[in-house]
Design a protein around this motif. Structure first.
Motif, PDB file in Angstrom:
ATOM      1  N   PHE A  40      23.760 -34.017 -32.152  1.00 31.96           N
ATOM      2  CA  PHE A  40      23.580 -34.358 -30.520  1.00 31.96           C
ATOM      3  C   PHE A  40      24.056 -33.204 -30.107  1.00 31.96           C
ATOM      4  O   PHE A  40      22.755 -33.160 -29.015  1.00 31.96           O
ATOM      5  N   GLN A  41      25.226 -33.194 -29.910  1.00 32.83           N
ATOM      6  CA  GLN A  41      25.665 -31.927 -28.748  1.00 32.83           C
ATOM      7  C   GLN A  41      24.887 -31.224 -28.833  1.00 32.83           C
ATOM      8  O   GLN A  41      24.518 -30.169 -28.276  1.00 32.83           O
ATOM      9  N   ASP A  42      24.845 -30.499 -30.788  1.00 36.11           N
ATOM     10  CA  ASP A  42      24.556 -28.606 -30.729  1.00 36.11           C
ATOM     11  C   ASP A  42      22.856 -29.246 -30.322  1.00 36.11           C
ATOM     12  O   ASP A  42      22.432 -28.364 -30.059  1.00 36.11           O
ATOM     13  N   ILE A  43      22.101 -30.541 -30.599  1.00 33.43           N
ATOM     14  CA  ILE A  43      20.680 -30.765 -30.297  1.00 33.43           C
ATOM     15  C   ILE A  43      20.887 -29.956 -29.298  1.00 33.43           C
ATOM     16  O   ILE A  43      18.712 -29.596 -28.401  1.00 33.43           O
ATOM     17  N   GLN A  49      19.369 -22.574 -25.944  1.00 30.55           N
ATOM     18  CA  GLN A  49      19.855 -21.691 -26.493  1.00 30.55           C
ATOM     19  C   GLN A  49      18.245 -21.292 -27.242  1.00 30.55           C
ATOM     20  O   GLN A  49      18.023 -19.859 -26.809  1.00 30.55           O
ATOM     21  N   ILE A  50      17.240 -21.833 -27.142  1.00 31.06           N
ATOM     22  CA  ILE A  50      15.516 -21.432 -26.713  1.00 31.06           C
ATOM     23  C   ILE A  50      15.061 -20.454 -26.516  1.00 31.06           C
ATOM     24  O   ILE A  50      14.671 -19.693 -25.889  1.00 31.06           O
ATOM     25  N   ALA A  51      15.650 -20.954 -24.715  1.00 29.42           N
ATOM     26  CA  ALA A  51      15.253 -19.835 -23.414  1.00 29.42           C
ATOM     27  C   ALA A  51      16.239 -19.051 -23.034  1.00 29.42           C
ATOM     28  O   ALA A  51      15.471 -17.911 -23.025  1.00 29.42           O
ATOM     29  N   ILE A  52      17.477 -18.622 -23.245  1.00 28.78           N
ATOM     30  CA  ILE A  52      17.975 -17.724 -24.205  1.00 28.78           C
ATOM     31  C   ILE A  52      17.335 -16.804 -24.954  1.00 28.78           C
ATOM     32  O   ILE A  52      17.060 -15.279 -24.641  1.00 28.78           O
TER      33      ILE A  52
END
Length: 245
Positions: A40-43, A49-52
């Motif tokens: 869940f932390q990764d999610i 990450q997508i934004a970056i």
């Protein structure tokens, strides 16, 4: 279709690999709760990450790609003026009744500022070129255009020019004049309506050409000062042209 299937298989393999790694982690450490917590932390971090990647990095890559395309376009524009543009300007402006007035405004100097280039462009957009050709001059212009025809066609086929609307429009207006000239086997001396029509086409093409020439000189001043200095010294609108200064 083949590329889509390959991409799908790569994604599937990566997902299965991720599931396998998490399964091994549960077996080795015997802690499903901790594993679930980290999943869940990764999610939770995934949107960041997508934004970056897509927004920040994507914008940078697009900007860099655009600069590369513009660089290629400027190389094409440089080739155009060296191989054809300058000669065509000479041919088109030869019968301008107010040539002296126009040439004074186009006498670009090494100390010109960006503001001076912008002022010149505004002047050209509103300038009345007052083009008036006779049959003898048109025959000479036709010969010039025919000699540049293949080069202009190759330029129009260059996909990079799609990024530069004003330059492409200028090329099309010049090409239109060329086609008008070539389409006529002869010109009648008394056909004033035909000569006036052609003069209007020439005026439109010349205005577009001169505006692009000024923008080309502005670009040289910013990006290639050494080349700009050389082009200024051989400026066709200067009465004191001297490439040895």
């Amino acid at each position: 279709m083949k590329k889509k299937i390959t991409g799908f298989l790569i994604v599937l393999v990566l997902i299965l690999l991720s599931v396998l790694i998490y399964a091994v982690q549960i077996v080795v450490f015997n802690s499903p709760r901790d594993t679930l917590f980290y999943i869940f932390q990764d999610i939770a971090f995934l949107p960041l990450q997508i934004a970056i990647v897509t927004v920040v990095l994507g914008s940078y890559l697009k900007r860099r790609e655009k600069l590369e395309r513009l660089k290629k376009i400027n190389i094409v524009i440089n080739a155009f003026f060296n191989e054809a543009g300058t000669d065509i300007i000479k041919g088109l402006i030869g019968s301008s009744k107010n040539y002296e007035k126009i040439s004074e405004r186009l006498n670009v100097q090494t100390d010109w500022t960006d503001k001076m280039f912008s002022k010149t462009v505004r002047y050209l957009k509103n300038a009345d070129m007052q083009i008036e050709y006779n049959v003898v001059q048109i025959d000479s212009l036709t010969a010039l255009m025919k000699s540049k025809r293949n080069f202009l066609i190759r330029l129009l086929e260059n996909p990079n020019l799609l990024e530069h609307d004003t330059f492409t429009d200028m090329l099309l207006s010049v090409f239109h004049v060329m086609e008008e000239l070539i389409a006529r086997a002869t010109f009648e001396v008394d056909n004033k309506a035909d000569l006036e029509h052609l003069s209007n086409d020439i005026q439109r093409a010349l205005k577009a050409l001169l505006i692009e020439w000024v923008e080309y000189m502005r670009h040289l001043r910013l990006e290639y000062p050494y080349l700009y200095s050389f082009v200024v010294r051989k400026n066709l609108f200067s009465k004191k042209r001297n490439i040895y200064d």
